[in-house]
Design a protein around this motif. Structure first.
Motif, PDB file in Angstrom:
ATOM      1  N   GLY A  62      52.064  29.570  34.875  1.00  8.21           N
ATOM      2  CA  GLY A  62      52.142  30.907  35.467  1.00  8.21           C
ATOM      3  C   GLY A  62      52.926  31.900  34.623  1.00  8.21           C
ATOM      4  O   GLY A  62      52.894  33.106  34.891  1.00  8.21           O
ATOM      5  N   ASN A  63      53.626  31.446  33.603  1.00 14.37           N
ATOM      6  CA  ASN A  63      54.370  32.353  32.729  1.00 14.37           C
ATOM      7  C   ASN A  63      53.502  32.908  31.599  1.00 14.37           C
ATOM      8  O   ASN A  63      54.017  33.574  30.698  1.00 14.37           O
ATOM      9  CB  ASN A  63      55.575  31.638  32.106  1.00 14.37           C
ATOM     10  CG  ASN A  63      56.562  31.174  33.147  1.00 14.37           C
ATOM     11  OD1 ASN A  63      56.781  29.975  33.312  1.00 14.37           O
ATOM     12  ND2 ASN A  63      57.132  32.118  33.876  1.00 14.37           N
ATOM     13  N   TYR A  64      52.192  32.593  31.644  1.00 11.53           N
ATOM     14  CA  TYR A  64      51.313  33.017  30.546  1.00 11.53           C
ATOM     15  C   TYR A  64      50.159  33.868  31.059  1.00 11.53           C
ATOM     16  O   TYR A  64      49.627  33.622  32.146  1.00 11.53           O
ATOM     17  CB  TYR A  64      50.757  31.791  29.803  1.00 11.53           C
ATOM     18  CG  TYR A  64      51.873  31.024  29.112  1.00 11.53           C
ATOM     19  CD1 TYR A  64      52.227  31.324  27.802  1.00 11.53           C
ATOM     20  CD2 TYR A  64      52.608  30.064  29.801  1.00 11.53           C
ATOM     21  CE1 TYR A  64      53.277  30.661  27.184  1.00 11.53           C
ATOM     22  CE2 TYR A  64      53.659  29.400  29.187  1.00 11.53           C
ATOM     23  CZ  TYR A  64      53.987  29.710  27.878  1.00 11.53           C
ATOM     24  OH  TYR A  64      55.034  29.064  27.278  1.00 11.53           O
ATOM     25  N   LEU A  65      49.772  34.861  30.251  1.00 17.59           N
ATOM     26  CA  LEU A  65      48.580  35.680  30.531  1.00 17.59           C
ATOM     27  C   LEU A  65      47.444  35.175  29.651  1.00 17.59           C
ATOM     28  O   LEU A  65      47.658  34.949  28.451  1.00 17.59           O
ATOM     29  CB  LEU A  65      48.817  37.127  30.128  1.00 17.59           C
ATOM     30  CG  LEU A  65      49.705  38.008  30.950  1.00 17.59           C
ATOM     31  CD1 LEU A  65      51.115  37.990  30.397  1.00 17.59           C
ATOM     32  CD2 LEU A  65      49.180  39.435  30.902  1.00 17.59           C
ATOM     33  N   SER A  66      46.270  35.034  30.236  1.00 16.53           N
ATOM     34  CA  SER A  66      45.096  34.600  29.490  1.00 16.53           C
ATOM     35  C   SER A  66      43.890  34.812  30.390  1.00 16.53           C
ATOM     36  O   SER A  66      44.022  34.748  31.616  1.00 16.53           O
ATOM     37  CB  SER A  66      45.233  33.109  29.149  1.00 16.53           C
ATOM     38  OG  SER A  66      44.035  32.619  28.580  1.00 16.53           O
ATOM     39  N   ASN A  67      42.734  35.052  29.798  1.00 16.00           N
ATOM     40  CA  ASN A  67      41.522  35.136  30.635  1.00 16.00           C
ATOM     41  C   ASN A  67      41.294  33.826  31.367  1.00 16.00           C
ATOM     42  O   ASN A  67      40.706  33.804  32.437  1.00 16.00           O
ATOM     43  CB  ASN A  67      40.296  35.447  29.776  1.00 16.00           C
ATOM     44  CG  ASN A  67      40.154  36.944  29.553  1.00 16.00           C
ATOM     45  OD1 ASN A  67      40.912  37.742  30.122  1.00 16.00           O
ATOM     46  ND2 ASN A  67      39.205  37.326  28.720  1.00 16.00           N
ATOM     47  N   ASN A  68      41.741  32.708  30.754  1.00 18.03           N
ATOM     48  CA  ASN A  68      41.638  31.403  31.411  1.00 18.03           C
ATOM     49  C   ASN A  68      43.053  30.844  31.637  1.00 18.03           C
ATOM     50  O   ASN A  68      43.634  30.234  30.731  1.00 18.03           O
ATOM     51  CB  ASN A  68      40.812  30.433  30.552  1.00 18.03           C
ATOM     52  CG  ASN A  68      40.761  29.059  31.184  1.00 18.03           C
ATOM     53  OD1 ASN A  68      41.333  28.830  32.252  1.00 18.03           O
ATOM     54  ND2 ASN A  68      40.096  28.126  30.516  1.00 18.03           N
ATOM     55  N   PRO A  69      43.595  31.049  32.854  1.00 19.02           N
ATOM     56  CA  PRO A  69      44.992  30.651  33.100  1.00 19.02           C
ATOM     57  C   PRO A  69      45.209  29.130  33.040  1.00 19.02           C
ATOM     58  O   PRO A  69      46.356  28.683  33.005  1.00 19.02           O
ATOM     59  CB  PRO A  69      45.283  31.202  34.502  1.00 19.02           C
ATOM     60  CG  PRO A  69      43.966  31.497  35.109  1.00 19.02           C
ATOM     61  CD  PRO A  69      42.969  31.700  34.002  1.00 19.02           C
ATOM     62  N   HIS A  70      44.108  28.354  33.040  1.00 24.97           N
ATOM     63  CA  HIS A  70      44.247  26.889  32.992  1.00 24.97           C
ATOM     64  C   HIS A  70      44.355  26.354  31.568  1.00 24.97           C
ATOM     65  O   HIS A  70      44.805  25.235  31.357  1.00 24.97           O
ATOM     66  CB  HIS A  70      43.038  26.215  33.665  1.00 24.97           C
ATOM     67  CG  HIS A  70      42.834  26.673  35.068  1.00 24.97           C
ATOM     68  ND1 HIS A  70      43.722  26.372  36.075  1.00 24.97           N
ATOM     69  CD2 HIS A  70      41.866  27.429  35.613  1.00 24.97           C
ATOM     70  CE1 HIS A  70      43.289  26.931  37.194  1.00 24.97           C
ATOM     71  NE2 HIS A  70      42.189  27.575  36.940  1.00 24.97           N
ATOM     72  N   PHE A  71      43.948  27.165  30.592  1.00 23.28           N
ATOM     73  CA  PHE A  71      43.840  26.666  29.213  1.00 23.28           C
ATOM     74  C   PHE A  71      45.164  26.107  28.689  1.00 23.28           C
ATOM     75  O   PHE A  71      45.195  25.087  28.005  1.00 23.28           O
ATOM     76  CB  PHE A  71      43.339  27.794  28.296  1.00 23.28           C
ATOM     77  CG  PHE A  71      43.229  27.379  26.857  1.00 23.28           C
ATOM     78  CD1 PHE A  71      42.108  26.683  26.405  1.00 23.28           C
ATOM     79  CD2 PHE A  71      44.251  27.647  25.955  1.00 23.28           C
ATOM     80  CE1 PHE A  71      42.010  26.275  25.079  1.00 23.28           C
ATOM     81  CE2 PHE A  71      44.157  27.240  24.636  1.00 23.28           C
ATOM     82  CZ  PHE A  71      43.031  26.550  24.199  1.00 23.28           C
ATOM     83  N   CYS A  72      46.273  26.765  29.010  1.00 21.48           N
ATOM     84  CA  CYS A  72      47.560  26.377  28.409  1.00 21.48           C
ATOM     85  C   CYS A  72      48.143  25.104  29.024  1.00 21.48           C
ATOM     86  O   CYS A  72      49.090  24.518  28.475  1.00 21.48           O
ATOM     87  CB  CYS A  72      48.560  27.535  28.523  1.00 21.48           C
ATOM     88  SG  CYS A  72      48.923  28.008  30.223  1.00 21.48           S
ATOM     89  N   LYS A  73      47.588  24.661  30.172  1.00 21.38           N
ATOM     90  CA  LYS A  73      48.237  23.589  30.948  1.00 21.38           C
ATOM     91  C   LYS A  73      48.394  22.295  30.159  1.00 21.38           C
ATOM     92  O   LYS A  73      49.465  21.678  30.157  1.00 21.38           O
ATOM     93  CB  LYS A  73      47.435  23.289  32.220  1.00 21.38           C
ATOM     94  CG  LYS A  73      47.566  24.369  33.258  1.00 21.38           C
ATOM     95  CD  LYS A  73      46.783  24.010  34.509  1.00 21.38           C
ATOM     96  CE  LYS A  73      46.943  25.112  35.549  1.00 21.38           C
ATOM     97  NZ  LYS A  73      46.054  24.921  36.684  1.00 21.38           N
ATOM     98  N   SER A  74      47.330  21.872  29.498  1.00 20.58           N
ATOM     99  CA  SER A  74      47.335  20.566  28.846  1.00 20.58           C
ATOM    100  C   SER A  74      48.435  20.504  27.777  1.00 20.58           C
ATOM    101  O   SER A  74      49.251  19.573  27.761  1.00 20.58           O
ATOM    102  CB  SER A  74      45.954  20.307  28.241  1.00 20.58           C
ATOM    103  OG  SER A  74      45.991  19.185  27.420  1.00 20.58           O
TER     104      SER A  74
END
Ligand SMILES: Cc1cc2nc3c(=O)[nH]c(=O)nc-3n(C[C@H](O)[C@H](O)[C@H](O)COP(=O)(O)OP(=O)(O)OC[C@H]3O[C@@H](n4cnc5c(N)ncnc54)[C@H](O)[C@@H]3O)c2cc1C
Length: 396
Positions: A62-74
């Motif tokens: 949740g601390n990141y902006l991206s068109n795909n908010p799930h991308f950074c999770k892994s």
């Protein structure tokens, strides 16, 4: 000229590139790390006011902006703030939490950069500085990186060139241009974590407050931050403004609630009943300097006893202080932006390996991607995490 044959070339010796190079070399890969600057990690050196806010203990997607908010999770799951803290501790670098989970080096940022460069040396990363790339081509399954003096040939090419913010530190749009050349989408890009500018009447109204900082709740498009704003001679800065700027688009209205913890309208109404002779400005000055109050309540005389104001006037004064709305004329742009929002579209990239789906062997990591952290150590954590995971999985 005969190219130097190597397993992997990483272009960009910033936070993400350094971490990726270490991680790949630890896996036994031969790595060349190229940068056009005369020094590696220049942004690390100037970061965190010279003390590098190297991570945030409370990092979450949740601390990141991206068109795909799930991308950074892994990547954030596989390389956590505690992994980087372990590296810092192993190098005996003292650190502290400043606030809100933001971890800073006790020493200058140079200590963090030196730690990464020492590690590069230990694991045998070849760092080549002052290397301006003239061309990148893919021939069969090999990439050829060329300039007038040296060429490199490799199976894995990692782009870690960051983006356009702070051009004085070597920032370029190289990564975005290269992505487009290989047929990859790049999302809309704009400066983030950047001060707002005012023009016209607003500039005149607030210019005199330059240097004053106050606690606020700031809001744009239903996103809120509770931090300080700082009046500048061009407009507004401070952590609250930098944070909200990443969520702002030209024309959007910004709402600032000064003295956010109190209900000013009720306080003024009650005090008018109990202490009618008390002067309005003495009450308000409990929380804010008179200069700020006067600017917010342009043209209203705040120096009279409470009994001489109508209810509606007190309500209006409370509204001006606690519901200050404006549309910035713009931002100070990439020159002053800590990050670039937007970038290489994450749809094009594997969130596990950072390899592009269309061009096998080509990887993108760090700020060049459409993943942007909030203020507070989140951007370096993204650089470390994406760099580490990519370095672990380079397919050669
Ligand atoms: C003033 C300032 C303070 C900051 N403070 C913090 C902080 O305290 N905490 C935090 O988390 N984040 C902070 N940031 C953000 C953080 O620095 C970046 O998000 C992070 O550095 C991105 O890492 P990166 O490796 O992707 O890109 P960069 O660190 O930008 O590295 C990119 C590298 O690529 C090189 N390069 C670019 N183009 C080319 C080319 N054509 N050929 C060869 N090399 C090229 C550059 O020279 C650079 O070395 C700050 C940013 C700024 C501007």
């Amino acid at each position: 000229m005969n190219p130097i044959q190597t397993d992997a070339v990483i272009i960009g010796a910033g936070a993400a590139g350094l971490m990726c190079a270490i991680s790949a070399a630890e896996q036994g890969k031969q790595v060349y790390l190229l940068d056009h600057a005369n020094k590696a990690g220049k942004k690390i050196l100037i970061s965190g006011g010279g003390r590098c806010n190297f991570t945030n203990m409370y990092t979450e997607p949740g601390n990141y902006l991206s068109n795909n908010p799930h991308f950074c999770k892994s990547a954030l799951n596989r390389y956590t703030p505690w992994d980087f803290i372990a590296e810092v501790d192993k190098a005996s670098l003292p650190w502290h939490e400043k606030k809100l989970g933001q971890l800073f080096s006790d020493n200058k940022s140079q200590a963090v950069l030196a730690m990464l460069l020492d590690r590069c040396e230990e694991v045998g990363v070849n760092i080549v500085l002052n290397y301006s790339v003239d061309s990148v081509d893919k021939i069969n399954d090999q990439f050829i990186i060329t300039n007038t003096t040296t060429s490199y040939q490799c199976h894995a090419l990692v782009i870690a060139t960051g983006a356009m913010s702070f051009p004085t530190m070597g920032a370029t749009d190289f990564g975005h241009r290269l992505a487009k050349k290989f047929g990859l989408k790049v999302t809309h890009t704009y400066p983030g974590l950047v001060p707002f500018t005012f023009d016209g009447a607003e500039k005149k109204q607030f210019q005199g407050l330059s240097g004053i900082s106050i606690d606020t709740d700031i809001e744009v498009n239903n996103v809120h931050f509770r931090e300080n704003i700082l009046f500048t001679h061009k407009g507004l800065s401070g952590p609250a403004v930098l944070q909200i700027s990443s969520y702002w688009k030209p024309g959007d209205k910004v709402t600032v609630r000064c003295i956010p913890d109190v209900d000013m309208a009720s306080i003024l109404k009650d005090t008018q009943q109990t202490q009618p002779n008390k002067h309005l400005h003495t009450i308000l000055q409990t929380w804010l300097p008179l200069s700020v109050l006067q600017c917010l309540c342009d043209n209203i005389d705040l120096q009279k006893p409470l009994h001489s104001y109508k209810h509606s006037q007190l309500q209006e004064i409370a509204r001006l202080i606690q519901h200050w709305q404006f549309i910035p004329s713009g931002t100070e742009g990439y020159k002053k932006a800590e990050v670039t929002c937007g970038g290489v579209d994450t749809d094009e990239i594997s969130s596990k390996t950072f390899e592009t789906k269309k061009v096998p062997g080509l990887y993108f990591i760090g700020e060049v991607l459409d993943v942007t952290g909030q203020l507070g150590g989140f951007n370096f954590q993204w650089a470390w995490a994406s760099g580490f995971c990519c370095g672990q999985s380079l397919a050669i």
